[in-house]
Design a protein around this motif. Sequence first.
Motif, PDB file in Angstrom:
ATOM      1  N   LYS A  71      58.449  12.805 -10.945  1.00 25.64           N
ATOM      2  CA  LYS A  71      57.786  12.879 -12.254  1.00 25.64           C
ATOM      3  C   LYS A  71      58.076  14.188 -12.968  1.00 25.64           C
ATOM      4  O   LYS A  71      57.968  14.290 -14.176  1.00 25.64           O
ATOM      5  N   GLU A  72      58.395  15.222 -12.203  1.00 22.90           N
ATOM      6  CA  GLU A  72      58.609  16.552 -12.793  1.00 22.90           C
ATOM      7  C   GLU A  72      60.036  16.778 -13.264  1.00 22.90           C
ATOM      8  O   GLU A  72      60.321  17.777 -13.902  1.00 22.90           O
TER       9      GLU A  72
ATOM     10  N   ARG B 149      60.438  17.195 -16.982  1.00 21.75           N
ATOM     11  CA  ARG B 149      59.365  17.889 -17.679  1.00 21.75           C
ATOM     12  C   ARG B 149      59.544  19.397 -17.532  1.00 21.75           C
ATOM     13  O   ARG B 149      59.791  19.893 -16.435  1.00 21.75           O
TER      14      ARG B 149
ATOM     15  N   TRP C 250      63.599   3.089 -13.590  1.00 23.57           N
ATOM     16  CA  TRP C 250      62.648   3.955 -14.298  1.00 23.57           C
ATOM     17  C   TRP C 250      61.266   3.919 -13.650  1.00 23.57           C
ATOM     18  O   TRP C 250      60.275   4.296 -14.281  1.00 23.57           O
TER      19      TRP C 250
ATOM     20  N   PRO D 274      59.398   5.642 -11.592  1.00 24.95           N
ATOM     21  CA  PRO D 274      58.473   6.787 -11.622  1.00 24.95           C
ATOM     22  C   PRO D 274      57.923   7.080 -13.007  1.00 24.95           C
ATOM     23  O   PRO D 274      56.948   7.821 -13.131  1.00 24.95           O
ATOM     24  N   TYR D 275      58.558   6.531 -14.045  1.00 23.11           N
ATOM     25  CA  TYR D 275      58.169   6.918 -15.410  1.00 23.11           C
ATOM     26  C   TYR D 275      57.489   5.813 -16.184  1.00 23.11           C
ATOM     27  O   TYR D 275      56.883   6.072 -17.205  1.00 23.11           O
TER      28      TYR D 275
ATOM     29  N   HIS E 228      54.881   4.222 -15.824  1.00 21.73           N
ATOM     30  CA  HIS E 228      53.426   4.099 -15.783  1.00 21.73           C
ATOM     31  C   HIS E 228      52.765   4.648 -17.031  1.00 21.73           C
ATOM     32  O   HIS E 228      51.657   4.254 -17.379  1.00 21.73           O
ATOM     33  N   SER E 229      53.436   5.559 -17.715  1.00 21.08           N
ATOM     34  CA  SER E 229      52.835   6.034 -18.959  1.00 21.08           C
ATOM     35  C   SER E 229      53.913   6.153 -20.028  1.00 21.08           C
ATOM     36  O   SER E 229      55.056   6.495 -19.730  1.00 21.08           O
TER      37      SER E 229
ATOM     38  N   ALA F 274      55.528   9.642 -20.410  1.00 20.71           N
ATOM     39  CA  ALA F 274      56.606   9.968 -19.476  1.00 20.71           C
ATOM     40  C   ALA F 274      57.915   9.368 -19.958  1.00 20.71           C
ATOM     41  O   ALA F 274      58.963  10.022 -19.968  1.00 20.71           O
TER      42      ALA F 274
END
Lengths: 532, 521
Positions: free
Chosen positions: A88-89, A92, A285, A287-288, A290-291, A294
């Motif tokens: 997730k990082e 970011r 995709w 990991p991303y 979910h929101s 992201a």
Amino acid sequence: MSSLRERQMGKKKAVTDDKVDVDNEDDLWWWLIQRGVGASFLCISVFALLVRVAVSLHPYSGAGNPPKFGDYEAQRHWMEITLNLPAKEWYRNSTTNDLSYWGLDYPPFTAYQSYVHGLFLRTFDPDAVSLFTSRGHETYLGLVSLKLLMRWTVLSSDALIFFPAVFGFVSVYHTGRTSSRKTDITWHLAMLLLSPCLILIDHGHFQYNCISLGLTVGAVAAILSQKELVASFLFTLALNHKQMSAYFAPAFFSHLLGKCLRRKNPILEVSKLGLVVLGTFAAIWWPYIHSTDAIFGVLSRLAPFERGIYEDYVANFWCTTSILIKWKRLFTTQSLKTISLTATILTCLPSMVQQLLAPSSKGFLYGLLNSSLSFYLFSFQVHEKSILLPLLPASLLALEEPRAFKWLTHLALFSMFPLLCRDKLVLPYMALYSLFTLLYHAPGQSTGRSSTNKTDYSSVASIMTGFLYLCSFILHIVYLTMRPPEKLPFLFEAIIMLLCFSQFLLFAFYANAKQWLLSSKRSTTDKKKKFI
Amino acid sequence: MEDQNPSISTSKLLLWFFSISACVKLLLIPSYHSTDFEVHRHWLALTRSLPLSNWYSDETSPWTLDYPPFFAYFERSLSLLAHLVDPRIVDIYNGLEYKANSVIYFQRISVILSDLFLVYGVYRLTRNLEVKRRDLMWVLIVWSPGLVIVDHIHFQYNGFLLGWLLLSISCLQEGKDLMGGFLFAVLLCFKHLFAVAAPVYFVYLLRHYCWKGLVRGFGRLSLLGAVVVAVFAAAYGPFIYRGQIQQVIHRMFPFGRGLCHAYWAPNFWVFYIILDKVLTFFLRRLGFSIQIPAASFTGGLVGDSSPFAVLPRVTPATTFIMVLLALSPCLIKAWRNPRPGLIARWISYAYTCGFLFGWHVHEKAALHFVIPLAIVAVQSLEDAKHYFMLSIVSCYSLFPLLYEAQEYPIKVLLLVLHSILMWLGFSALFNEESATTAANKKKGTQFKTKGSSEKGGFALGWVGKSYLFGLLIVEIWGQFLHPYFLGDKLPFVPLMLISIYCGLGIMYSWIWQLSRILEST
């Protein structure tokens, strides 16, 4: 059903084989092709690997050039990031992930690939991928240096993805062609596996284009063998490895859509394909998704609009015309985005329409060429290296368009010359260039590369190309030996760009015309058949 | 490139083969190079800066000139060019250990270009050959992996020297004996290690060229002698004139070196040493008191003390006699029936003997017989099978020359590529031949030439296959398993294994070649 098709293919192959046996009596390559395509593929691929390893002895981009180094450091940095931070990082900005220092700006599949390669690196040299401290890590450790390990990751990706894909493509493509001789197949293999541009960029400059291009070739092979679902899966992977693969998207889209529309149940067919694409996207995709934040976070990393419409001296429309029209000053980035998008779509449209109306394997290959060319020429933020993408379908079509393929390879190499000079890759550039020319003109082919297309070429055109070859030769020497005037420090780059752009543009017209001529030819033959 | 007609000129085709390999060699310029690189650079500087009388007495660098004068002249002519490229290359003091790009490019490219001699030799050899055998021989010689490893990575000028040898052989095969003898004499003045084949040349030329009645024969003998003396005079004359000849001879034959090189060349002496060690071990077990000698084999330099504990000491004279003994069957054959068609086989055999029994042999000397054996290899199926094995073994025995990880994939890929090319080439040539003979036998009936795996096809027997498979195991052991299991202990074992295992193959090749020579009529 499938077994029947196979049997038919087998029959066809047997027929071509018989024909080959008759006419390769005094062929120079009798020994290379005698054991069949598999053996010659093995031989050529070992040679291609040898060439790649030899090129990888040379320096990479940004070697010993702090503080930002080059693409090599970017790839290493991504391995460091993906290995040490949770997924997730990755995209970011944070205290542990400074995006201004080679932040990850390729889709997640690249990130996964970096992770796997990072694991490989860590087993040999943990320091090379440790967070922060490894920046600019270039040390030699014992016998195995980091450079070597990194080179081996590219080499293995090439051997595991690009090579099998090319073999798959060639075997499918040539079973569909009745006029292929065994020497032609061997030649085609050599042209695909020893493409100088790809080798120089991947194994010299340092990138992983072989993965996305290999997946694309795999997808093309799947389309030629009527496996649309596999094709969409592979192409989605390619798209998720490098967003640049979108250069091919219009061709894939229009060809598949055109085909589906001709089936009994178009909606079902389209939704099957759509499901495969969406499923693959979702998996990559994961990991991303979910929101939405992201997702948009990643997306904004993938589309670096702030870098401007063009960079350096790329031979595309925006950069070349900026000599006369200062696009960056006249328009805002926002409007430039729309303008370039419209231009790209408009120039893609003819070839897309052709594929929608009359989808065919050959037309699809031309479509790939045309769509990638129009992206290269008109899209936002194009890099010199992007010429690899139009070059790929051109090399797939090498047997149809030998002269055009040679010309495009020449120009593509030339357009990257300033970049490769900066990377100190002049020697491999020259060696691979001559190797390509030698292999292209490999002696002993009774259907010479030039003789088939002779009728298309008037003497004026050949004089023109001869003149341009001479020009580019002189420019090479001038670029290497002379200093540009103080006032115009980028004079030579600009001239190279102008020359290449004019030819790319001409090439785009030519390729589009050829694609449309295909369907008109076909309709006339259809008519003839009806008459008979 | 309008190549509609199949008869493209041979030389152009051969140049194409050469250019392909030249491109790869250009790419290899930044690869590892051994101290031989500095040796040759120093020779450039030495021949350029010093007067002729000091060439063989200079001691500025430990890499003193130890090749015969023609090679020194060759370096001298190169140094004229080198001076134009970068004066520091030929500076005898400031140039020491000079590693700039200019010197690397200059020397590497000089090797690549001097390979044109080899290409010319191959051209002379093959110009009257049947097309298929010709193509195959080009692949074997022009694309030889051993030459790439030794010349273009490790750094030497073997391609250039072997070019002279091939030229000489081609002259002998065509019956131009005087020219062949002349070229061989020139070669000897380039590198005296080639002298191992001199007895063969002597016997052959004496019988084939001079044995023509008393008067005519004597005339020819004196002509031949005059030519050889003239060549040697051209080479050594200037040194004799300046009173340097003793120094030249002293430098050219450094017998102070040991029986074996630091890395044991895979030859007979490896087995001799091993036998000595084994005997020592067992005799000590049995209670005999045997002193373990102080001198070791891995150091390269062996002093006066004998390195053997049990077996008798080996002197240069012993090795000389052994080589001559091994050569004698071949010499007798050459005396009885001097046939030009067999000369390549005899010369290769002579170099094999020199390699197996010689004093202080380098693994690189394997090229001296592998390259001329390519001429023999395309002659028959049996020869092809033998060459396939020998060529792989000799190339593999060169692997320890390149010990850095960077070149590891290069040497492996070179060997694999060479094996594939040989396999494709030989099987295409001989399967087709056996198929056509089969078809000829069944004349009249429409016999499909499909099943080519009949009796005569190119395939190795199970012994050959398992031997080559063993090479793979030796390599995997040395590269991966040994460091994994034993770490830094017994570091010499992998190299020793390679020497022993390759030694077996080359001993086999020697016996095989000998039996072929004895069989031939």
